[in-house]
Design a protein around this motif. Structure first.
Motif, PDB file in Angstrom:
ATOM      1  N   VAL A 113     -13.034   7.167  -4.375  1.00 25.62           N
ATOM      2  CA  VAL A 113     -12.501   5.929  -3.803  1.00 25.62           C
ATOM      3  C   VAL A 113     -13.604   4.882  -3.699  1.00 25.62           C
ATOM      4  O   VAL A 113     -13.418   3.709  -4.049  1.00 25.62           O
ATOM      5  CB  VAL A 113     -11.885   6.199  -2.414  1.00 25.62           C
ATOM      6  CG1 VAL A 113     -11.514   4.889  -1.729  1.00 25.62           C
ATOM      7  CG2 VAL A 113     -10.658   7.089  -2.543  1.00 25.62           C
ATOM      8  N   THR A 114     -14.772   5.304  -3.230  1.00 20.80           N
ATOM      9  CA  THR A 114     -15.898   4.382  -3.047  1.00 20.80           C
ATOM     10  C   THR A 114     -16.351   3.790  -4.377  1.00 20.80           C
ATOM     11  O   THR A 114     -16.592   2.580  -4.493  1.00 20.80           O
ATOM     12  CB  THR A 114     -17.070   5.120  -2.374  1.00 20.80           C
ATOM     13  OG1 THR A 114     -16.632   5.689  -1.142  1.00 20.80           O
ATOM     14  CG2 THR A 114     -18.227   4.173  -2.112  1.00 20.80           C
ATOM     15  N   THR A 137       0.816  -1.223   0.000  1.00 14.89           N
ATOM     16  CA  THR A 137       0.000   0.000   0.000  1.00 14.89           C
ATOM     17  C   THR A 137       0.849   1.272   0.000  1.00 14.89           C
ATOM     18  O   THR A 137       0.301   2.374  -0.121  1.00 14.89           O
ATOM     19  CB  THR A 137      -0.936   0.028   1.219  1.00 14.89           C
ATOM     20  OG1 THR A 137      -0.152   0.014   2.422  1.00 14.89           O
ATOM     21  CG2 THR A 137      -1.865  -1.172   1.209  1.00 14.89           C
ATOM     22  N   TYR A 195     -13.701   1.383  -5.778  1.00 18.94           N
ATOM     23  CA  TYR A 195     -13.716   0.132  -5.013  1.00 18.94           C
ATOM     24  C   TYR A 195     -14.961  -0.693  -5.349  1.00 18.94           C
ATOM     25  O   TYR A 195     -14.901  -1.923  -5.456  1.00 18.94           O
ATOM     26  CB  TYR A 195     -13.683   0.437  -3.517  1.00 18.94           C
ATOM     27  CG  TYR A 195     -13.819  -0.803  -2.664  1.00 18.94           C
ATOM     28  CD1 TYR A 195     -12.780  -1.728  -2.577  1.00 18.94           C
ATOM     29  CD2 TYR A 195     -14.998  -1.064  -1.976  1.00 18.94           C
ATOM     30  CE1 TYR A 195     -12.904  -2.881  -1.807  1.00 18.94           C
ATOM     31  CE2 TYR A 195     -15.139  -2.199  -1.203  1.00 18.94           C
ATOM     32  CZ  TYR A 195     -14.078  -3.108  -1.126  1.00 18.94           C
ATOM     33  OH  TYR A 195     -14.211  -4.252  -0.373  1.00 18.94           O
ATOM     34  N   THR A 228      -8.642  -1.766  -3.595  1.00 19.10           N
ATOM     35  CA  THR A 228      -8.141  -0.391  -3.512  1.00 19.10           C
ATOM     36  C   THR A 228      -6.646  -0.325  -3.780  1.00 19.10           C
ATOM     37  O   THR A 228      -6.079   0.764  -3.816  1.00 19.10           O
ATOM     38  CB  THR A 228      -8.414   0.200  -2.112  1.00 19.10           C
ATOM     39  OG1 THR A 228      -7.808  -0.632  -1.110  1.00 19.10           O
ATOM     40  CG2 THR A 228      -9.908   0.300  -1.842  1.00 19.10           C
ATOM     41  N   THR A 229      -6.003  -1.461  -3.975  1.00 17.43           N
ATOM     42  CA  THR A 229      -4.557  -1.517  -4.180  1.00 17.43           C
ATOM     43  C   THR A 229      -4.205  -1.217  -5.628  1.00 17.43           C
ATOM     44  O   THR A 229      -4.782  -1.794  -6.550  1.00 17.43           O
ATOM     45  CB  THR A 229      -4.017  -2.902  -3.784  1.00 17.43           C
ATOM     46  OG1 THR A 229      -4.416  -3.197  -2.445  1.00 17.43           O
ATOM     47  CG2 THR A 229      -2.502  -2.935  -3.858  1.00 17.43           C
ATOM     48  N   GLY A 238      -6.584   8.561   0.552  1.00 18.16           N
ATOM     49  CA  GLY A 238      -7.561   9.345   1.305  1.00 18.16           C
ATOM     50  C   GLY A 238      -7.032   9.809   2.641  1.00 18.16           C
ATOM     51  O   GLY A 238      -7.247  10.961   3.046  1.00 18.16           O
ATOM     52  N   ALA A 239      -6.312   8.926   3.342  1.00 23.64           N
ATOM     53  CA  ALA A 239      -5.732   9.310   4.631  1.00 23.64           C
ATOM     54  C   ALA A 239      -4.689  10.412   4.452  1.00 23.64           C
ATOM     55  O   ALA A 239      -4.629  11.364   5.242  1.00 23.64           O
ATOM     56  CB  ALA A 239      -5.104   8.087   5.301  1.00 23.64           C
ATOM     57  N   LEU A 259     -13.217  11.038  -1.673  1.00 21.25           N
ATOM     58  CA  LEU A 259     -13.649   9.815  -0.984  1.00 21.25           C
ATOM     59  C   LEU A 259     -14.776   9.121  -1.759  1.00 21.25           C
ATOM     60  O   LEU A 259     -14.867   7.886  -1.752  1.00 21.25           O
ATOM     61  CB  LEU A 259     -14.096  10.156   0.431  1.00 21.25           C
ATOM     62  CG  LEU A 259     -12.979  10.678   1.357  1.00 21.25           C
ATOM     63  CD1 LEU A 259     -13.544  11.058   2.717  1.00 21.25           C
ATOM     64  CD2 LEU A 259     -11.872   9.648   1.512  1.00 21.25           C
ATOM     65  N   ASP A 270      -2.324   2.838  -2.588  1.00 18.85           N
ATOM     66  CA  ASP A 270      -3.631   2.298  -2.234  1.00 18.85           C
ATOM     67  C   ASP A 270      -4.593   3.474  -2.092  1.00 18.85           C
ATOM     68  O   ASP A 270      -4.216   4.535  -1.569  1.00 18.85           O
ATOM     69  CB  ASP A 270      -3.553   1.509  -0.926  1.00 18.85           C
ATOM     70  CG  ASP A 270      -4.851   0.808  -0.591  1.00 18.85           C
ATOM     71  OD1 ASP A 270      -4.978  -0.384  -0.894  1.00 18.85           O
ATOM     72  OD2 ASP A 270      -5.735   1.471  -0.003  1.00 18.85           O
ATOM     73  N   LEU A 271      -5.818   3.311  -2.554  1.00 18.31           N
ATOM     74  CA  LEU A 271      -6.779   4.405  -2.527  1.00 18.31           C
ATOM     75  C   LEU A 271      -7.122   4.841  -1.110  1.00 18.31           C
ATOM     76  O   LEU A 271      -7.357   6.031  -0.853  1.00 18.31           O
ATOM     77  CB  LEU A 271      -8.056   3.993  -3.263  1.00 18.31           C
ATOM     78  CG  LEU A 271      -7.908   3.735  -4.769  1.00 18.31           C
ATOM     79  CD1 LEU A 271      -9.240   3.277  -5.359  1.00 18.31           C
ATOM     80  CD2 LEU A 271      -7.399   4.975  -5.486  1.00 18.31           C
ATOM     81  N   LEU A 272      -7.141   3.915  -0.156  1.00 25.08           N
ATOM     82  CA  LEU A 272      -7.431   4.282   1.232  1.00 25.08           C
ATOM     83  C   LEU A 272      -6.283   5.074   1.838  1.00 25.08           C
ATOM     84  O   LEU A 272      -6.503   6.032   2.594  1.00 25.08           O
ATOM     85  CB  LEU A 272      -7.714   3.024   2.055  1.00 25.08           C
ATOM     86  CG  LEU A 272      -8.965   2.242   1.654  1.00 25.08           C
ATOM     87  CD1 LEU A 272      -9.111   0.999   2.524  1.00 25.08           C
ATOM     88  CD2 LEU A 272     -10.207   3.118   1.764  1.00 25.08           C
TER      89      LEU A 272
END
Length: 481
Positions: A176-177, A70, A180, A186-187, A132-133, A173, A127-129
């Protein structure tokens, strides 16, 4: 593979050091008297220098993945770490003049380091998550930093940045949703094949949401509205930081995202149009500005357009990524130098008020000229090499129209930078009325400068020229050779 080997937390040591440095500055500031808050600045500076050293050491390593694929640690991540940490260190030096003994000194240093950590996370996200972070960690501290000015203009800029940040954060976000939902992952390593098989409409909607969020962070069209207000309303150190450091992570994250998109849609042309819109709108809007920092704010919007050029040809030219990294390094040095001059002269908030600076403070006047002409892309500054390589990358990838726009917009930008340069060496009216000697004495007395900001401005101007002359070794670094 063991869990520890798969995670490899030590690969993120520079990010950890910067974040812990921010925590240490925040906690230490709670127990130190106001006259001793400078200690927190030293703590923050040590953390940034340590992270930069660790990043330089890691540059010699190979392409590695952390946290189960990630987060990528490669040449691009290493360069972004080095440039972001040293750039934040320069912003910390500017803050030494502005924030010393202020009630929110330690909090400001902590927020600078937290936002820098977010930019570093964005730079290496795979990674998409994680993306976002990184977006949230970069942007949320900016709202507080802009509001630290405690002026009406600063409050307005903070509110505008917050509202736009919330809007474009939701879009990111949501993107991202959607991605996914249509891919089940999300990778980045798994996304290309699954995106190619997904419905084109859903892929387009999700990707545009992601690009919108990243363009807010970078300050590019159509998410640019907050940048000139924040540059004008925030303190000088914060303005220099927010127009520079977040761009490093956001643009590199945009490059990684565009590079994995499937060819079902013409993404190079789409990103190219965004690049053209940013560079053209930024240049046209900057021409009419009278406040130096607002002018630089619009200038950064145009610079995002130039920086998006290699992003548009991601994967289509071997020059794309190295030219982006080189341009980011050159832009960081040069933009910080220009803002350092305005920070050194905080009461000069109109272009005309710089009249006579070249005679009264020759080193500062020369630094301003070098950095402004550097932003144009004048040789032998490093931005010239960056613009040359990005334009070549676009030509190499078959986007000749984008190369032409780079050249035309570079020429267009010269006119509004000259509007600032002209009064620096112009003769004052008082010279005719009160005589040459009296005018010079009055000018020297009027140009009272902040010492740390002036030193950083001179150092940045010299470094911009030195990196341009020594672009060969710098190119070897960004290409990983």
């Amino acid at each position: 593979m063991t869990a520890e080997a798969a995670m490899r937390p030590l690969l993120l040591l520079p990010e950890i050091v910067v974040f812990v440095g921010g925590l240490a500055a925040l906690l230490a500031g709670s127990f130190l008297a106001r006259r001793r808050q400078w200690i927190t600045r030293v703590v923050a500076g040590v953390a940034l220098v340590s992270a930069a050293v660790l990043a330089a050491i890691a540059l010699a390593g190979s392409d590695l993945m952390a946290f189960e694929g990630t987060f990528r640690v490669d040449t691009a991540t290493g360069v972004a770490r080095l440039v972001a940490c040293l750039g934040t260190l320069a912003a910390l030096g500017l803050a030494a003049d502005e924030l010393a003994d202020s009630p929110r000194e330690s909090e400001s240093y902590a927020l600078l380091l937290f936002s820098t950590t977010g930019a570093l996370v964005l730079a290496g996200a795979e990674d998409l998550l994680v993306l976002g972070a990184g977006f949230l960690l970069t942007s949320i501290p900016l709202y507080g930093l802009i509001g630290m000015a405690r002026t009406g203009r600063g409050a307005e800029a903070a509110m505008k940045t917050y509202l736009l940040g919330a809007l474009f954060g939701i879009l990111l976000l949501a993107g991202v949703t959607v991605l996914y939902g249509v891919t089940g992952t999300t990778t980045y390593a798994e996304l290309p094949d699954r995106l190619a098989a997904a419905p084109a409409g859903a892929v387009a909607a999700g990707t545009i949401g992601l690009l919108a969020g990243l363009l807010f962070e970078a300050g590019g069209v159509p998410a640019h509205f907050w940048v000139p207000d924040a540059a004008q309303g925030a303190g000088g150190a914060v303005a220099a930081f927010l127009t520079t450091i977040p761009k490093i992570g956001a643009l590199l994250a945009t490059y990684r995202l565009v590079a994995l998109l499937p060819g079902t849609l013409d993404w190079p042309v789409f990103v190219g149009v965004l690049a053209a819109a940013s560079m053209t709108l930024g240049n046209l809007a900057a021409y009419w500005q009278q406040d130096p920092r607002r002018l630089l704010g619009w200038s950064t919007v145009s610079q995002v357009g130039f920086l998006l050029v290699p992003v548009a040809v991601a994967g289509a030219s071997p020059l794309a990524l190295p030219s982006l990294l080189l341009y980011l390094a050159g832009y960081t040095v040069t933009n910080l130098g220009a803002f350092a001059v305005s920070t050194a002269l905080p009461d000069r908030r109109e272009l005309a008020s710089y009249q006579g600076l070249g005679r009264a403070r020759p080193w500062l006047g020369t630094s301003l000229v070098v950095t402004l002409l550097g932003l144009v892309g004048t040789p032998p500054t490093v931005v010239f090499v960056g613009k040359l390589t990005t334009a070549t990358a676009a030509w190499d990838a078959g986007l000749a129209w984008l190369t032409v726009l780079v050249v035309l917009n570079s020429l267009l930008s010269l006119f509004y930078y000259l509007r600032w340069i002209e009064p620096v060496y112009a003769s004052g009216r008082s010279r005719e009325e009160a005589g040459e000697e009296a005018a010079e004495e009055a000018g020297e007395a009027a140009f009272v400068v902040r010492p740390w900001s002036a030193r950083i401005a001179v150092a940045a101007a010299l470094l911009s020229v030195a990196l341009g002359i020594g672009a060969g070794p710098l190119w070897a670094v960004v290409t990983g050779r």
